[in-house]
Design a protein around this motif. Structure first.
Motif, PDB file in Angstrom:
ATOM      1  N   HIS A  38      41.629 -34.361 -98.223  1.00 57.48           N
ATOM      2  CA  HIS A  38      43.023 -33.636 -98.382  1.00 57.48           C
ATOM      3  C   HIS A  38      43.265 -33.011 -96.776  1.00 57.48           C
ATOM      4  O   HIS A  38      42.457 -32.594 -96.420  1.00 57.48           O
ATOM      5  N   ASP A  40      45.929 -29.745 -95.230  1.00 55.54           N
ATOM      6  CA  ASP A  40      46.779 -28.540 -95.739  1.00 55.54           C
ATOM      7  C   ASP A  40      48.361 -29.133 -95.812  1.00 55.54           C
ATOM      8  O   ASP A  40      48.984 -28.414 -95.395  1.00 55.54           O
ATOM      9  N   GLY A  41      48.731 -30.050 -96.672  1.00 54.79           N
ATOM     10  CA  GLY A  41      50.105 -30.343 -96.797  1.00 54.79           C
ATOM     11  C   GLY A  41      49.988 -31.645 -97.599  1.00 54.79           C
ATOM     12  O   GLY A  41      49.033 -32.065 -98.121  1.00 54.79           O
ATOM     13  N   GLY A  42      51.352 -32.200 -98.072  1.00 57.87           N
ATOM     14  CA  GLY A  42      51.533 -33.448 -98.852  1.00 57.87           C
ATOM     15  C   GLY A  42      51.326 -33.104-100.193  1.00 57.87           C
ATOM     16  O   GLY A  42      50.954 -34.077-100.844  1.00 57.87           O
ATOM     17  N   SER A  43      51.404 -31.874-100.761  1.00 53.28           N
ATOM     18  CA  SER A  43      51.412 -31.468-102.109  1.00 53.28           C
ATOM     19  C   SER A  43      49.653 -32.059-102.736  1.00 53.28           C
ATOM     20  O   SER A  43      48.621 -31.631-102.195  1.00 53.28           O
ATOM     21  N   TYR A  44      49.959 -32.427-103.900  1.00 52.56           N
ATOM     22  CA  TYR A  44      48.545 -32.833-104.583  1.00 52.56           C
ATOM     23  C   TYR A  44      47.796 -34.207-104.069  1.00 52.56           C
ATOM     24  O   TYR A  44      46.643 -34.239-104.320  1.00 52.56           O
ATOM     25  N   LYS A  45      48.446 -34.967-103.291  1.00 50.57           N
ATOM     26  CA  LYS A  45      48.263 -36.439-102.905  1.00 50.57           C
ATOM     27  C   LYS A  45      47.208 -36.078-101.701  1.00 50.57           C
ATOM     28  O   LYS A  45      47.569 -35.776-100.833  1.00 50.57           O
TER      29      LYS A  45
END
Length: 245
Positions: A38, A40-45
């Motif tokens: 992950h 720190d962006g892109g929501s849950y994806k």
């Protein structure tokens, strides 16, 4: 579950090749073996991931990698496809393990069963003075969500033939999101129900939280009414009022 925040670079090889350049990311290694990368962006994806069944192995970096600052290499390999996710770790900022226990699963609010139950308790939204005959009314091709008696549907006998001043019953199909398939489904129910002299005439109402424009048009063409449901209002939360079109 292991949570690692690290400066890392990631390469995926297999059915496709993908590369994530060096940056600070969150690495989530779950108990089922999966690894998710992950930012720190892109929501849950996640930016990249490897789904189970897979295994994670820690490797020593090669001489060239070590000289470039790589401290550790993770290789996650899928057991069936052989696809691999290779993570070069340059710096570890956080590393922790957590036992989350057994998850009870997601309990959804506002699913079709909830909408059906609430509408069964508030059938006056379908027609003023209407009464519920039954939920899950059985037919040869499946159950109709709600069968409702229409107070304006009065049968009149004329010369051994039955005429009516309105539909005796209303078949209601309940959906969260209604599309053309929902209209087709209700149409099939109505064709079958109107063959039953004890029920006919039966009109249809498609009740949903949202209805696609194409479904609304098709419903109107087939004489099926549309009822927009406000779930919060039906639960007693201040909101809009369901409207019958």
């Amino acid at each position: 579950m292991r949570l690692v925040i690290a400066r890392c670079a990631v390469d995926y090889t297999g059915r496709l090749n993908a590369h994530l350049p060096l940056a600070t990311r969150l690495l989530v290694h779950k108990g089922d073996g999966s690894l998710l990368v992950h930012s720190d962006g892109g929501s849950y994806k996640p930016l990249n991931w490897m789904s189970p069944p897979c295994t994670l192995a820690s490797e020593e970096p090669g001489e060239e990698e070590a000289s470039a600052g790589v401290l550790e290499v993770w290789r996650v390999t899928h057991k069936k496809t052989g696809d691999a996710l290779r993570v070069q770790i340059y710096e570890v900022l956080h590393d922790s393990n957590h036992d989350l226990g057994i998850d009870p699963g997601l309990q959804k609010d506002g699913v079709e069963a909830d909408l059906q139950r609430l509408l069964a308790e508030q059938v006056e939204l379908v027609a003023e003075g209407a009464t519920l005959v039954r939920r899950e009314f059985p037919t040869a091709i499946g159950p109709v969500d709600l069968m409702v008696r229409d107070p304006d549907g009065v049968a009149i006998e004329v010369a051994d033939e039955s005429a009516t001043g309105g539909a005796r019953h209303i078949a209601v199909e309940v959906k969260r999101k209604a599309g053309i398939d929902a209209v087709e489904q209700l149409t099939r129910y109505l064709e079958l129900l109107n063959r039953d002299s004890h029920l006919a005439p039966v009109r249809g109402v498609l009740a949903a939280q949202s209805i696609a424009p194409q479904a609304r048009t098709l419903a109107g063409d087939r004489g099926i009414e549309v009822l927009l449901l406000d779930y919060d209002a039906m639960k007693g939360v201040e909101s809009g009022v369901p409207t019958l079109f």
